[in-house]
Design a protein around this motif. Sequence first.
Motif, PDB file in Angstrom:
ATOM      1  N   GLY A   1       0.818  -1.214   0.000  1.00  0.00           N
ATOM      2  CA  GLY A   1       0.000   0.000   0.000  1.00  0.00           C
ATOM      3  C   GLY A   1       0.850   1.261   0.000  1.00  0.00           C
ATOM      4  O   GLY A   1       0.546   2.230  -0.713  1.00  0.00           O
ATOM      5  N   ILE A   2       1.925   1.247   0.781  1.00  0.00           N
ATOM      6  CA  ILE A   2       2.827   2.413   0.832  1.00  0.00           C
ATOM      7  C   ILE A   2       3.506   2.625  -0.520  1.00  0.00           C
ATOM      8  O   ILE A   2       3.533   3.758  -1.042  1.00  0.00           O
ATOM      9  CB  ILE A   2       3.879   2.224   1.945  1.00  0.00           C
ATOM     10  N   ILE A   3       4.047   1.545  -1.087  1.00  0.00           N
ATOM     11  CA  ILE A   3       4.717   1.654  -2.390  1.00  0.00           C
ATOM     12  C   ILE A   3       3.734   2.108  -3.458  1.00  0.00           C
ATOM     13  O   ILE A   3       4.028   3.010  -4.260  1.00  0.00           O
ATOM     14  CB  ILE A   3       5.344   0.302  -2.790  1.00  0.00           C
TER      15      ILE A   3
ATOM     16  N   THR B   1       3.034  10.167  -7.773  1.00  0.00           N
ATOM     17  CA  THR B   1       3.891  10.710  -8.833  1.00  0.00           C
ATOM     18  C   THR B   1       3.163  10.828 -10.167  1.00  0.00           C
ATOM     19  O   THR B   1       3.647  11.480 -11.086  1.00  0.00           O
ATOM     20  CB  THR B   1       5.137   9.817  -9.040  1.00  0.00           C
ATOM     21  N   GLY B   2       2.016  10.143 -10.281  1.00  0.00           N
ATOM     22  CA  GLY B   2       1.262  10.172 -11.539  1.00  0.00           C
ATOM     23  C   GLY B   2       1.745   9.176 -12.570  1.00  0.00           C
ATOM     24  O   GLY B   2       1.259   9.155 -13.707  1.00  0.00           O
TER      25      GLY B   2
ATOM     26  N   PRO C   1       3.539  -0.267 -22.472  1.00  0.00           N
ATOM     27  CA  PRO C   1       2.387   0.476 -21.956  1.00  0.00           C
ATOM     28  C   PRO C   1       2.284   0.500 -20.434  1.00  0.00           C
ATOM     29  O   PRO C   1       1.746   1.436 -19.864  1.00  0.00           O
ATOM     30  CB  PRO C   1       1.181  -0.260 -22.577  1.00  0.00           C
ATOM     31  N   ALA C   2       2.771  -0.541 -19.784  1.00  0.00           N
ATOM     32  CA  ALA C   2       2.634  -0.603 -18.328  1.00  0.00           C
ATOM     33  C   ALA C   2       3.989  -0.714 -17.652  1.00  0.00           C
ATOM     34  O   ALA C   2       4.149  -1.401 -16.650  1.00  0.00           O
ATOM     35  CB  ALA C   2       1.758  -1.783 -17.935  1.00  0.00           C
ATOM     36  N   LEU C   3       4.960   0.003 -18.199  1.00  0.00           N
ATOM     37  CA  LEU C   3       6.319  -0.086 -17.673  1.00  0.00           C
ATOM     38  C   LEU C   3       6.377   0.348 -16.212  1.00  0.00           C
ATOM     39  O   LEU C   3       7.088  -0.259 -15.403  1.00  0.00           O
ATOM     40  CB  LEU C   3       7.248   0.789 -18.519  1.00  0.00           C
ATOM     41  N   ALA C   4       5.611   1.377 -15.852  1.00  0.00           N
ATOM     42  CA  ALA C   4       5.608   1.853 -14.463  1.00  0.00           C
ATOM     43  C   ALA C   4       5.092   0.768 -13.522  1.00  0.00           C
ATOM     44  O   ALA C   4       5.636   0.565 -12.426  1.00  0.00           O
ATOM     45  CB  ALA C   4       4.743   3.104 -14.340  1.00  0.00           C
ATOM     46  N   TYR C   5       4.043   0.061 -13.942  1.00  0.00           N
ATOM     47  CA  TYR C   5       3.492  -1.024 -13.131  1.00  0.00           C
ATOM     48  C   TYR C   5       4.510  -2.146 -12.963  1.00  0.00           C
ATOM     49  O   TYR C   5       4.749  -2.637 -11.850  1.00  0.00           O
ATOM     50  CB  TYR C   5       2.208  -1.554 -13.769  1.00  0.00           C
TER      51      TYR C   5
END
Length: 447
Positions: A126-128, A135-136, A248-252
Amino acid sequence: MKSANKGKKLAMKMIIALVCGLIVGFGCILLRENLIANGQSETWTTINNIFFQDITVEGATSAIGIFYIIGQLFVNSLQLIIVPMVFVSIALAICVITDTKKLGRISSKTILTFFITTICALIFAGIIGALVYQTGAFNAVNASDIVIKEGTVGTNPLAIILSIVPNNFISALTNNGGVLAIVFLAVSVGLAMNQLKDKTKTIKKLFIELSDIISVCLSFIINKFAPYAIFCLLTRTFAAYGIDYLKPALAYVITVLIALFVYLIIAYPIYIMVMAKLSPKPFMKKIAKVALFGFSTSSSAATLPLNKQTTVDEMGVSEQIASFTLPLGMTINMDGTAIMQVIAAIFVAASSGYDVTFTSMAIIAVLALIASIGTPAAPGAGAVILFTILTGMGYTNDAALLSYSLILAINRPIEMLVTSLNVVGDSSTSIIVAKKENMLDEDLYHR
């Protein structure tokens, strides 16, 4: 000492297989991208059909799928033994404990440790997830060209309670996915045998002999074939993914992988130090091959035999403890799954226009706790069960479905690391419970 040397040799072989599999797998990714970019997609299709293609899917009648066949035969051979191993080991572990108070202590300490570690995993996730959300980065996904995957249905998380007690003894023993029911039956039979004592010495002897047969078969499969199968499984997994799947989901992907890796190398050593009051170095050193095996197979169930062998023979945990905690942990202890599901739910919410608040994250965590308990110990199961959380939260608009489809498409590499956490968590709990019950051979643990 002999088992420790065997363990070291097996670990070295697995590390070599892991490194080679990753190198060849990423080489295949580069080859695939290069061939497609140069208009030679048919060449890649031919290579894929010869080595990597799943020959069971529709339209793959002419494919050979060498790596798929080798990997699947290995995983099937391990899954073949899961039901008898879980049933026999738990029943034996319970029937040989004559002190009912001791049995109660072991059970309560095991479940309490699972609960504590899972809650810590949920808070950490949850924190991460919240930090990355702020950060968006999760809003940047472009899912407009993703094809929605069919066949995923949301269910009430509490439905898992109904699956605990089966309505047919025989059918429960023929279903690898219904491990909770098998655990229930094994506990029930073990308690009855414990109560009847000498009246069940014949079936007890049969169970002991079955356990010995299972151990011999598993040792042969793991020691002789595991490194080759790991190479094939890893190479095929990465060869099947193109760069376009990940962008497309590199952040994830990055967020989950970092969160899982940090939790793996920091949280479990802390648990061993704080709860078992032991040095975590021997544990992390010996559990490495189990984590690698879980990473390669992406299945807690397939990893259970090696996990039990390592936990008992190399770490000194009593057979009684390991035979109870490890199969139970494979069923209900899903730290890695819980972390993935919380971050994935936040990602879907952010990328599909839903607000993520403290309250919504708390609800996601509760649903993830319930859903992770019911997650089958099989590849890809965590991402499928994720849909239960999304429907429970009401994240069901078109954008949410598209984002969820993206997760299904790219989640296999993540599920591999998820499995590593799950199996390491099971072993650490066995050590913690064994230490508290004075059923841990500390000399063997530190050797």
